[in-house]
Design a protein around this motif. Structure first.
Motif, PDB file in Angstrom:
ATOM      1  N   LEU A  44       0.832  -1.211   0.000  1.00  0.00           N
ATOM      2  CA  LEU A  44       0.000   0.000   0.000  1.00  0.00           C
ATOM      3  C   LEU A  44       0.864   1.259   0.000  1.00  0.00           C
ATOM      4  O   LEU A  44       0.583   2.213  -0.726  1.00  0.00           O
ATOM      5  N   VAL A  45       1.902   1.255   0.796  1.00  0.00           N
ATOM      6  CA  VAL A  45       2.814   2.410   0.828  1.00  0.00           C
ATOM      7  C   VAL A  45       3.483   2.591  -0.527  1.00  0.00           C
ATOM      8  O   VAL A  45       3.654   3.715  -1.008  1.00  0.00           O
ATOM      9  N   ARG A  46       3.822   1.473  -1.171  1.00  0.00           N
ATOM     10  CA  ARG A  46       4.483   1.546  -2.476  1.00  0.00           C
ATOM     11  C   ARG A  46       3.572   2.148  -3.535  1.00  0.00           C
ATOM     12  O   ARG A  46       3.978   3.004  -4.313  1.00  0.00           O
ATOM     13  N   VAL A  47       2.301   1.704  -3.575  1.00  0.00           N
ATOM     14  CA  VAL A  47       1.400   2.164  -4.637  1.00  0.00           C
ATOM     15  C   VAL A  47       0.724   3.499  -4.316  1.00  0.00           C
ATOM     16  O   VAL A  47       0.208   4.155  -5.218  1.00  0.00           O
ATOM     17  N   ASP A  48       0.721   3.883  -3.053  1.00  0.00           N
ATOM     18  CA  ASP A  48       0.066   5.126  -2.643  1.00  0.00           C
ATOM     19  C   ASP A  48       0.923   5.845  -1.592  1.00  0.00           C
ATOM     20  O   ASP A  48       0.523   5.995  -0.440  1.00  0.00           O
ATOM     21  N   PRO A  49       2.119   6.293  -1.995  1.00  0.00           N
ATOM     22  CA  PRO A  49       3.039   6.875  -1.017  1.00  0.00           C
ATOM     23  C   PRO A  49       2.500   8.133  -0.336  1.00  0.00           C
ATOM     24  O   PRO A  49       2.909   8.446   0.785  1.00  0.00           O
ATOM     25  N   ALA A  50       1.575   8.837  -0.966  1.00  0.00           N
ATOM     26  CA  ALA A  50       1.020  10.044  -0.361  1.00  0.00           C
ATOM     27  C   ALA A  50       0.305   9.730   0.962  1.00  0.00           C
ATOM     28  O   ALA A  50       0.234  10.585   1.837  1.00  0.00           O
ATOM     29  N   ARG A  51      -0.214   8.520   1.097  1.00  0.00           N
ATOM     30  CA  ARG A  51      -0.892   8.121   2.334  1.00  0.00           C
ATOM     31  C   ARG A  51      -0.086   7.103   3.127  1.00  0.00           C
ATOM     32  O   ARG A  51      -0.606   6.420   4.008  1.00  0.00           O
ATOM     33  N   GLY A  52       1.184   7.043   2.825  1.00  0.00           N
ATOM     34  CA  GLY A  52       2.058   6.071   3.477  1.00  0.00           C
ATOM     35  C   GLY A  52       2.076   6.159   4.989  1.00  0.00           C
ATOM     36  O   GLY A  52       2.103   5.141   5.678  1.00  0.00           O
ATOM     37  N   ASP A  53       2.045   7.369   5.523  1.00  0.00           N
ATOM     38  CA  ASP A  53       2.056   7.526   6.984  1.00  0.00           C
ATOM     39  C   ASP A  53       0.808   6.911   7.613  1.00  0.00           C
ATOM     40  O   ASP A  53       0.883   6.277   8.672  1.00  0.00           O
ATOM     41  N   ALA A  54      -0.336   7.100   6.969  1.00  0.00           N
ATOM     42  CA  ALA A  54      -1.581   6.526   7.490  1.00  0.00           C
ATOM     43  C   ALA A  54      -1.538   5.000   7.443  1.00  0.00           C
ATOM     44  O   ALA A  54      -1.938   4.328   8.406  1.00  0.00           O
ATOM     45  N   TYR A  55      -1.050   4.453   6.322  1.00  0.00           N
ATOM     46  CA  TYR A  55      -0.948   2.993   6.219  1.00  0.00           C
ATOM     47  C   TYR A  55      -0.013   2.449   7.290  1.00  0.00           C
ATOM     48  O   TYR A  55      -0.292   1.428   7.921  1.00  0.00           O
ATOM     49  N   THR A  56       1.089   3.127   7.489  1.00  0.00           N
ATOM     50  CA  THR A  56       2.075   2.680   8.470  1.00  0.00           C
ATOM     51  C   THR A  56       1.504   2.749   9.890  1.00  0.00           C
ATOM     52  O   THR A  56       1.673   1.818  10.681  1.00  0.00           O
ATOM     53  N   ALA A  57       0.812   3.834  10.211  1.00  0.00           N
ATOM     54  CA  ALA A  57       0.226   3.980  11.547  1.00  0.00           C
ATOM     55  C   ALA A  57      -0.873   2.944  11.788  1.00  0.00           C
ATOM     56  O   ALA A  57      -0.934   2.330  12.862  1.00  0.00           O
ATOM     57  N   ASN A  58      -1.738   2.752  10.805  1.00  0.00           N
ATOM     58  CA  ASN A  58      -2.811   1.759  10.954  1.00  0.00           C
ATOM     59  C   ASN A  58      -2.244   0.352  11.076  1.00  0.00           C
ATOM     60  O   ASN A  58      -2.735  -0.457  11.863  1.00  0.00           O
ATOM     61  N   ALA A  59      -1.222   0.074  10.306  1.00  0.00           N
ATOM     62  CA  ALA A  59      -0.592  -1.244  10.383  1.00  0.00           C
ATOM     63  C   ALA A  59       0.039  -1.457  11.751  1.00  0.00           C
ATOM     64  O   ALA A  59      -0.046  -2.556  12.316  1.00  0.00           O
ATOM     65  N   ALA A  60       0.651  -0.430  12.301  1.00  0.00           N
ATOM     66  CA  ALA A  60       1.267  -0.552  13.623  1.00  0.00           C
ATOM     67  C   ALA A  60       0.219  -0.923  14.679  1.00  0.00           C
ATOM     68  O   ALA A  60       0.463  -1.786  15.536  1.00  0.00           O
ATOM     69  N   LYS A  61      -0.947  -0.297  14.609  1.00  0.00           N
ATOM     70  CA  LYS A  61      -2.032  -0.631  15.542  1.00  0.00           C
ATOM     71  C   LYS A  61      -2.478  -2.076  15.353  1.00  0.00           C
ATOM     72  O   LYS A  61      -2.678  -2.814  16.330  1.00  0.00           O
ATOM     73  N   TYR A  62      -2.642  -2.472  14.101  1.00  0.00           N
ATOM     74  CA  TYR A  62      -3.093  -3.832  13.811  1.00  0.00           C
ATOM     75  C   TYR A  62      -2.050  -4.862  14.250  1.00  0.00           C
ATOM     76  O   TYR A  62      -2.390  -5.886  14.855  1.00  0.00           O
ATOM     77  N   LEU A  63      -0.793  -4.580  13.999  1.00  0.00           N
ATOM     78  CA  LEU A  63       0.268  -5.505  14.400  1.00  0.00           C
ATOM     79  C   LEU A  63       0.321  -5.646  15.923  1.00  0.00           C
ATOM     80  O   LEU A  63       0.567  -6.746  16.437  1.00  0.00           O
ATOM     81  N   ALA A  64       0.065  -4.568  16.645  1.00  0.00           N
ATOM     82  CA  ALA A  64       0.018  -4.646  18.108  1.00  0.00           C
ATOM     83  C   ALA A  64      -1.154  -5.523  18.558  1.00  0.00           C
ATOM     84  O   ALA A  64      -1.024  -6.317  19.506  1.00  0.00           O
ATOM     85  N   GLU A  65      -2.300  -5.398  17.887  1.00  0.00           N
ATOM     86  CA  GLU A  65      -3.447  -6.253  18.198  1.00  0.00           C
ATOM     87  C   GLU A  65      -3.109  -7.721  17.930  1.00  0.00           C
ATOM     88  O   GLU A  65      -3.498  -8.607  18.704  1.00  0.00           O
ATOM     89  N   LEU A  66      -2.394  -7.966  16.847  1.00  0.00           N
ATOM     90  CA  LEU A  66      -2.010  -9.341  16.523  1.00  0.00           C
ATOM     91  C   LEU A  66      -1.030  -9.896  17.552  1.00  0.00           C
ATOM     92  O   LEU A  66      -1.108 -11.074  17.918  1.00  0.00           O
ATOM     93  N   ASP A  67      -0.116  -9.057  18.049  1.00  0.00           N
ATOM     94  CA  ASP A  67       0.796  -9.499  19.111  1.00  0.00           C
ATOM     95  C   ASP A  67       0.002  -9.923  20.350  1.00  0.00           C
ATOM     96  O   ASP A  67       0.288 -10.957  20.962  1.00  0.00           O
ATOM     97  N   ALA A  68      -0.986  -9.110  20.710  1.00  0.00           N
ATOM     98  CA  ALA A  68      -1.819  -9.428  21.877  1.00  0.00           C
ATOM     99  C   ALA A  68      -2.612 -10.712  21.642  1.00  0.00           C
ATOM    100  O   ALA A  68      -2.727 -11.554  22.549  1.00  0.00           O
ATOM    101  N   LEU A  69      -3.143 -10.875  20.456  1.00  0.00           N
ATOM    102  CA  LEU A  69      -3.895 -12.088  20.123  1.00  0.00           C
ATOM    103  C   LEU A  69      -3.003 -13.317  20.197  1.00  0.00           C
ATOM    104  O   LEU A  69      -3.371 -14.334  20.787  1.00  0.00           O
TER     105      LEU A  69
END
Length: 129
Positions: A44-69
């Motif tokens: 997503l960051v590669r194809v839409d770099p203008a929103r890369g920060d949002a993708y990265t932040a959302n992924a970080a939240k999701y990855l933290a949820e996956l760690d907890a799971l």
């Protein structure tokens, strides 16, 4: 985004039928699914770099949820004695789960949903249970 080709051949389970297909149920190993989420984030960051920060932040939240799971599933699995961690299911979709969390899985109809389990399949499990 096709994620399994980017997960690495060694991490994938072979599917049924003797062909080169892999078991597609990778999400049952939460750590492996984390890698899949990272692949999607990166694409997503590669194809839409203008929103890369949002993708990265959302992924970080999701990855933290996956760690907890993952931690929760491991903790709950570990409350069972190893010899009692047996899952009997009609559809053998839990191979990744079994490997990740130390569970013995018996699928009555295999990985394919085309077949139906019958009473004779239950007899095969007599020695397991």
């Amino acid at each position: 985004v096709a994620v399994t080709p980017r997960l690495g051949e060694a991490r994938l389970r072979k599917g049924e039928g003797g062909d080169d297909a892999h078991d597609p149920h990778v999400w049952f190993d939460v750590r492996l699914w984390k890698t899949a989420a990272e692949v999607v984030r990166d694409e997503l960051v590669r194809v839409d770099p203008a929103r890369g920060d949002a993708y990265t932040a959302n992924a970080a939240k999701y990855l933290a949820e996956l760690d907890a799971l993952d931690a929760e599933v491991r903790a709950k699995a570990n409350t069972l004695p190893a010899d009692k961690r047996v899952l009997v299911t009609s559809h053998d979709a839990f191979g990744y789960f079994a490997a990740a969390y130390g569970v013995e899985v018996h699928g009555l109809q295999g990985a394919s949903t085309a077949a139906e389990a019958g009473t004779e399949d239950g007899h095969k499990l007599g020695s397991v249970l």
